[in-house]
Enzyme design. Structure first.
Site, PDB file in Angstrom:
ATOM      1  N   HIS A  11      58.777  43.474  29.380  1.00  0.00           N
ATOM      2  CA  HIS A  11      59.988  44.320  28.709  1.00  0.00           C
ATOM      3  C   HIS A  11      61.216  44.409  29.535  1.00  0.00           C
ATOM      4  O   HIS A  11      61.433  44.093  30.505  1.00  0.00           O
ATOM      5  CB  HIS A  11      59.137  45.855  28.578  1.00  0.00           C
ATOM      6  CG  HIS A  11      58.084  45.625  27.715  1.00  0.00           C
ATOM      7  ND1 HIS A  11      57.867  45.254  26.389  1.00  0.00           N
ATOM      8  CD2 HIS A  11      56.687  45.760  28.409  1.00  0.00           C
ATOM      9  CE1 HIS A  11      56.795  45.267  26.051  1.00  0.00           C
ATOM     10  NE2 HIS A  11      55.766  45.574  27.090  1.00  0.00           N
ATOM     11  N   GLU A  27      57.102  51.975  30.628  1.00  0.00           N
ATOM     12  CA  GLU A  27      56.477  50.991  31.171  1.00  0.00           C
ATOM     13  C   GLU A  27      57.459  49.972  31.790  1.00  0.00           C
ATOM     14  O   GLU A  27      56.940  49.374  33.037  1.00  0.00           O
ATOM     15  CB  GLU A  27      55.756  50.118  29.978  1.00  0.00           C
ATOM     16  CG  GLU A  27      55.209  48.966  30.381  1.00  0.00           C
ATOM     17  CD  GLU A  27      54.343  48.222  28.968  1.00  0.00           C
ATOM     18  OE1 GLU A  27      54.069  47.379  29.260  1.00  0.00           O
ATOM     19  OE2 GLU A  27      54.775  48.656  27.947  1.00  0.00           O
ATOM     20  N   HIS A  88      52.041  44.365  32.846  1.00  0.00           N
ATOM     21  CA  HIS A  88      52.520  45.440  31.798  1.00  0.00           C
ATOM     22  C   HIS A  88      51.576  46.574  31.908  1.00  0.00           C
ATOM     23  O   HIS A  88      50.537  46.647  32.960  1.00  0.00           O
ATOM     24  CB  HIS A  88      51.858  44.866  30.317  1.00  0.00           C
ATOM     25  CG  HIS A  88      52.926  43.715  29.821  1.00  0.00           C
ATOM     26  ND1 HIS A  88      53.817  43.858  28.866  1.00  0.00           N
ATOM     27  CD2 HIS A  88      52.614  42.257  30.194  1.00  0.00           C
ATOM     28  CE1 HIS A  88      54.432  42.702  28.807  1.00  0.00           C
ATOM     29  NE2 HIS A  88      53.846  41.797  29.340  1.00  0.00           N
ATOM     30  N   GLU A 153      47.303  43.954  32.068  1.00  0.00           N
ATOM     31  CA  GLU A 153      47.397  45.346  31.752  1.00  0.00           C
ATOM     32  C   GLU A 153      47.190  46.121  32.892  1.00  0.00           C
ATOM     33  O   GLU A 153      45.786  46.271  33.178  1.00  0.00           O
ATOM     34  CB  GLU A 153      46.907  45.975  30.438  1.00  0.00           C
ATOM     35  CG  GLU A 153      47.297  45.013  29.286  1.00  0.00           C
ATOM     36  CD  GLU A 153      48.505  45.626  28.500  1.00  0.00           C
ATOM     37  OE1 GLU A 153      49.280  46.504  29.313  1.00  0.00           O
ATOM     38  OE2 GLU A 153      49.066  44.923  27.651  1.00  0.00           O
TER      39      GLU A 153
END
Length: 166
Positions: A11, A27, A88, A153
């Site tokens: 991101h 995040e 992430h 994740e």
């Protein structure tokens, strides 16, 4: 020769391609710092050489979702990384959702074993549940990299306990 690991802090700091939010965290901010810590840890070991996709918390990659993803993959491919790890934080509408999981292009990829090892280490270090490794060949960063790649994740930003660990 050192193993070259490209660490993608998933991101951008803002759109396009900004991440999830939860428990007062963003995040993209958490994974930026997690990625930089991982880079320093790996580079302190002569068996590894690591770089990150974002070199400052405000660095933007691309001007759209497509160009952001392409910039990450192209940088890893150009550098000649041996492994690609995209970091992430997960999100869910269910606040109790917790744990770490990983995605790879296929279960036959060397990234599958690496992802399992990373999840085991995360679980042992944090106490978070190991939710498993799953094949997700549609993810751009897994299908367009020229090296074994995984998307990690690290926990659920929408779970207060997971977010505090991050």
């Amino acid at each position: 020769m050192a193993i070259k690991i490209f660490i993608d802090q998933g991101h951008n700091p803002m759109n396009p391609n900004a991440g999830a939010e939860g428990n007062g965290y963003r995040e993209q901010d958490l994974v930026y710092y997690i990625g930089k810590e991982l880079e320093a840890l790996l580079n302190s070991n002569p068996n590894f050489e690591a770089i990150t996709s974002r070199n400052s918390p405000t660095e933007m990659l691309g001007t759209s979702l497509a160009t952001s993803l392409s910039a990450r993959v192209n940088a890893a491919n150009s550098w000649g990384a041996d492994y690609f790890i995209s970091i992430h934080a997960n999100a869910s509408g269910i606040a109790s959702a917790s744990g770490s999981e990983a995605y790879v292009y296929s279960e036959s990829s060397p990234a599958f074993v690496l992802a399992q090892d990373i999840l085991t280490g995360l679980s042992e270090a944090t106490g978070l549940a190991d939710r498993g490794v799953f094949a997700r060949p549609t993810l751009y960063v897994l299908r367009r990299t020229q090296m074994p790649a995984l998307l990690l994740e690290v926990g659920f930003i929408t779970n207060a306990g997971d977010a505090a660990l991050m």
